[in-house]
Scaffold this motif. Structure first.
Motif, PDB file in Angstrom:
ATOM      1  N   UNK A  50       0.796  -1.188   0.050  1.00  0.00           N
ATOM      2  CA  UNK A  50      -0.094   0.177   0.059  1.00  0.00           C
ATOM      3  C   UNK A  50       0.894   1.229   0.125  1.00  0.00           C
ATOM      4  N   UNK A  51       0.809   2.164  -0.875  1.00  0.00           N
ATOM      5  CA  UNK A  51       1.700   3.020  -1.160  1.00  0.00           C
ATOM      6  C   UNK A  51       0.674   4.584  -1.163  1.00  0.00           C
ATOM      7  N   UNK A  52       1.270   5.402  -0.345  1.00  0.00           N
ATOM      8  CA  UNK A  52       0.605   7.027  -0.466  1.00  0.00           C
ATOM      9  C   UNK A  52       1.655   7.982  -0.221  1.00  0.00           C
ATOM     10  N   UNK A  53       1.054   9.340  -0.282  1.00  0.00           N
ATOM     11  CA  UNK A  53       2.035  10.304  -0.367  1.00  0.00           C
ATOM     12  C   UNK A  53       2.608  10.497  -1.574  1.00  0.00           C
ATOM     13  N   UNK A  54       2.107  10.633  -2.600  1.00  0.00           N
ATOM     14  CA  UNK A  54       2.728  10.830  -3.916  1.00  0.00           C
ATOM     15  C   UNK A  54       3.884  11.802  -4.060  1.00  0.00           C
ATOM     16  N   UNK A  55       5.142  11.392  -4.406  1.00  0.00           N
ATOM     17  CA  UNK A  55       6.129  12.337  -4.746  1.00  0.00           C
ATOM     18  C   UNK A  55       6.165  12.799  -6.061  1.00  0.00           C
ATOM     19  N   UNK A  56       5.868  14.087  -5.977  1.00  0.00           N
ATOM     20  CA  UNK A  56       5.844  14.756  -7.615  1.00  0.00           C
ATOM     21  C   UNK A  56       7.030  14.802  -8.433  1.00  0.00           C
ATOM     22  N   UNK A  57       7.007  15.036  -9.558  1.00  0.00           N
ATOM     23  CA  UNK A  57       8.325  15.228 -10.360  1.00  0.00           C
ATOM     24  C   UNK A  57       8.990  16.322  -9.669  1.00  0.00           C
ATOM     25  N   UNK A  58      10.382  16.417  -9.577  1.00  0.00           N
ATOM     26  CA  UNK A  58      11.257  17.374  -8.935  1.00  0.00           C
ATOM     27  C   UNK A  58      12.228  16.497  -8.005  1.00  0.00           C
ATOM     28  N   UNK A  59      11.597  15.458  -7.625  1.00  0.00           N
ATOM     29  CA  UNK A  59      12.573  14.465  -6.910  1.00  0.00           C
ATOM     30  C   UNK A  59      13.782  14.003  -7.822  1.00  0.00           C
ATOM     31  N   UNK A  60      14.936  14.261  -7.386  1.00  0.00           N
ATOM     32  CA  UNK A  60      16.159  13.631  -8.319  1.00  0.00           C
ATOM     33  C   UNK A  60      16.022  12.584  -8.612  1.00  0.00           C
ATOM     34  N   UNK A  61      15.567  11.734  -8.197  1.00  0.00           N
ATOM     35  CA  UNK A  61      15.472  10.040  -8.685  1.00  0.00           C
ATOM     36  C   UNK A  61      14.131   9.928  -9.481  1.00  0.00           C
ATOM     37  N   UNK A  62      13.292  10.740  -9.829  1.00  0.00           N
ATOM     38  CA  UNK A  62      12.254  10.381 -10.516  1.00  0.00           C
ATOM     39  C   UNK A  62      12.296  10.707 -12.019  1.00  0.00           C
ATOM     40  N   UNK A  63      12.071   9.371 -12.561  1.00  0.00           N
ATOM     41  CA  UNK A  63      12.173   9.550 -14.237  1.00  0.00           C
ATOM     42  C   UNK A  63      10.925  10.431 -14.559  1.00  0.00           C
ATOM     43  N   UNK A  64      11.126  10.708 -15.905  1.00  0.00           N
ATOM     44  CA  UNK A  64       9.852  11.143 -16.790  1.00  0.00           C
ATOM     45  C   UNK A  64       9.156  10.268 -16.901  1.00  0.00           C
ATOM     46  N   UNK A  65       7.833  10.532 -16.899  1.00  0.00           N
ATOM     47  CA  UNK A  65       6.722   9.626 -17.100  1.00  0.00           C
ATOM     48  C   UNK A  65       6.575   9.275 -18.732  1.00  0.00           C
ATOM     49  N   UNK A  66       6.414   7.796 -18.669  1.00  0.00           N
ATOM     50  CA  UNK A  66       6.508   7.357 -20.055  1.00  0.00           C
ATOM     51  C   UNK A  66       7.996   7.136 -20.598  1.00  0.00           C
ATOM     52  N   UNK A  67       8.793   7.198 -19.695  1.00  0.00           N
ATOM     53  CA  UNK A  67      10.218   6.945 -20.075  1.00  0.00           C
ATOM     54  C   UNK A  67      10.715   5.852 -20.574  1.00  0.00           C
ATOM     55  N   UNK A  68      11.567   5.907 -21.533  1.00  0.00           N
ATOM     56  CA  UNK A  68      12.148   4.620 -22.124  1.00  0.00           C
ATOM     57  C   UNK A  68      13.496   4.592 -22.049  1.00  0.00           C
ATOM     58  N   UNK A  69      14.139   3.604 -22.138  1.00  0.00           N
ATOM     59  CA  UNK A  69      15.662   3.413 -22.322  1.00  0.00           C
ATOM     60  C   UNK A  69      16.158   3.570 -23.859  1.00  0.00           C
ATOM     61  N   UNK A  70      17.122   3.974 -24.142  1.00  0.00           N
ATOM     62  CA  UNK A  70      17.675   3.882 -25.336  1.00  0.00           C
ATOM     63  C   UNK A  70      19.243   3.473 -25.293  1.00  0.00           C
ATOM     64  N   UNK A  71      19.616   2.267 -25.633  1.00  0.00           N
ATOM     65  CA  UNK A  71      20.970   1.705 -25.827  1.00  0.00           C
ATOM     66  C   UNK A  71      21.503   1.488 -27.112  1.00  0.00           C
ATOM     67  N   UNK A  72      22.772   1.425 -27.295  1.00  0.00           N
ATOM     68  CA  UNK A  72      23.493   1.045 -28.251  1.00  0.00           C
ATOM     69  C   UNK A  72      24.054  -0.290 -28.154  1.00  0.00           C
TER      70      UNK A  72
END
Length: 369
Positions: free
Chosen positions: A166-188
């Motif tokens: 059970x998770x509560x107290x959402x941390x909005x973006x601005x958290x240094x470890x918070x990735x962008x929503x819908x993020x994907x990785x791009x690797x070579x």
């Protein structure tokens, strides 16, 4: 009784599990008719239809990555005479203002990261995320992912081999470890000289899985096709490599996963192949015409959710037989312990083993006239 259809059905494969029941019981004290409820990862509709039929919620927004899950929910809702749900992509429209989110925990931490980031960003500030899974598939890493996006994460007592977080107290973006929503990785991938994009739900992520690596060693032997299909495309590596090798071919990269299709499109764009590769979310090529392809490339799954089951591969062999033109070829790589050769011979046509190593077999099947 819920069904899995159009997904593979068998006596040992259920359309619901104890986690669905546990999530609905936990939600019962939190939601009412006018609650803003979102459901994520509802495999065949148990959570959505339970919320509508048992909890009395009037409207449910739901996201399923797999098109088979979307269609199963629609079929089950029709059979039960239930309505009031809306199927949406992961993002703002799904989650805006949601006070409660029910989540069947995904198998990978990357997918959970993407989901948790979306919930924390788009849902109501006081949202409560109820995330559940089978204990054997859960890890402490899941707690750590949720703790990056929520201030309070509380594991609940296990019941019937399932557990809730059970998770509560959402941390909005601005958290240094918070990735962008819908993020994907791009690797070579250096050995292929290929840039690969992957969203969280994609098998093997942006890496080259060992089955695909082995199949690609036979790329020079594959025929030049007018229309080639990467069936179960994942991140689109096979589609991209075939398109690069055969500049005259039209290539379709198709998967039942929305995340996979988005990843394959990203891979095509990253390598300058977007004009030659078409992406399609579909269930086993159901929307493609009969005899419309000359070549199908396939690295079939041998898991259905948490279960090892050959039915997933058989369904794709049948689909390839329908979509291939007479004389067209199906190139398949599969784990050596899977007895697929007789099925390929029966369903598609004459089958030859092109190569094998200690783990995999590569076979080519020619479509009968």
């Amino acid at each position: 009784m819920l069904r899995r259809y159009p997904d593979v059905e068998a006596p040992n494969l259920q359309a619901w599990d104890a986690t669905d029941r546990l999530l609905l019981e936990a939600a019962a004290g939190r939601v009412g008719p006018d609650s803003s409820l979102a459901v994520i990862g509802d495999r065949y509709g148990a959570l959505t239809l339970g919320a509508l039929g048992t909890l009395g919620v009037r409207r449910v927004r739901v996201h399923e990555d797999l098109i088979t899950g979307e269609r199963a929910l629609q079929n089950n809702a029709g059979a039960l005479g239930l309505a009031g749900f809306e199927q949406l992509p992961l993002g703002a429209e799904l989650l805006a203002g949601a006070q409660t989110v029910l989540l069947q925990l995904p198998r990978t931490l990357a997918e959970l990261e993407e989901i948790a980031a979306a919930v924390a960003r788009h849902a109501a500030p006081d949202v409560v995320l109820l995330a559940g899974g089978r204990i054997k598939h859960m890890s402490l890493g899941m707690n750590a992912v949720l703790e990056r996006h929520f201030q309070d994460v509380r594991p609940q007592l296990a019941r019937q081999k399932s557990r809730l977080l059970v998770a509560a107290g959402a941390v909005r973006e601005g958290n240094p470890g918070h990735p962008a929503v819908g993020h994907s990785t791009l690797e070579h991938i250096a050995e292929l000289d290929l840039d690969v994009e992957a969203h969280g739900a994609v098998f093997a992520g942006a890496k080259l899985d060992i089955g695909t690596r082995f199949l690609l060693t036979f790329l020079p032997e594959m025929p030049a096709a007018r229309h080639a299909i990467d069936l179960g495309c994942g991140s689109g590596i096979l589609a991209a490599m075939y398109a690069r090798q055969n500049p005259g071919a039209r290539v379709t990269a198709t998967d039942r996963s929305a995340a996979a299709v988005a990843s394959a499109l990203g891979t095509a764009r990253a390598n300058g192949l977007a004009e030659r590769i078409t992406t399609l979310q579909d269930d086993a090529m159901s929307t493609l015409p009969d005899a419309s392809a000359d070549l199908v490339l396939l690295n079939p799954p041998f898991h259905l959710g948490a279960s090892v089951h050959a039915g997933a591969g058989i369904k794709l062999f049948e689909a390839a037989a329908r979509v291939l033109a007479p004389g067209g070829e199906l190139w398949t790589v599969f784990n050596r312990h899977l007895q697929y050769l007789p099925a390929l011979e029966r369903l598609v046509g004459p089958t030859t083993v092109k190569g094998s190593n200690p783990k995999f077999t590569v076979a080519v099947s020619a479509r009968r006239p």
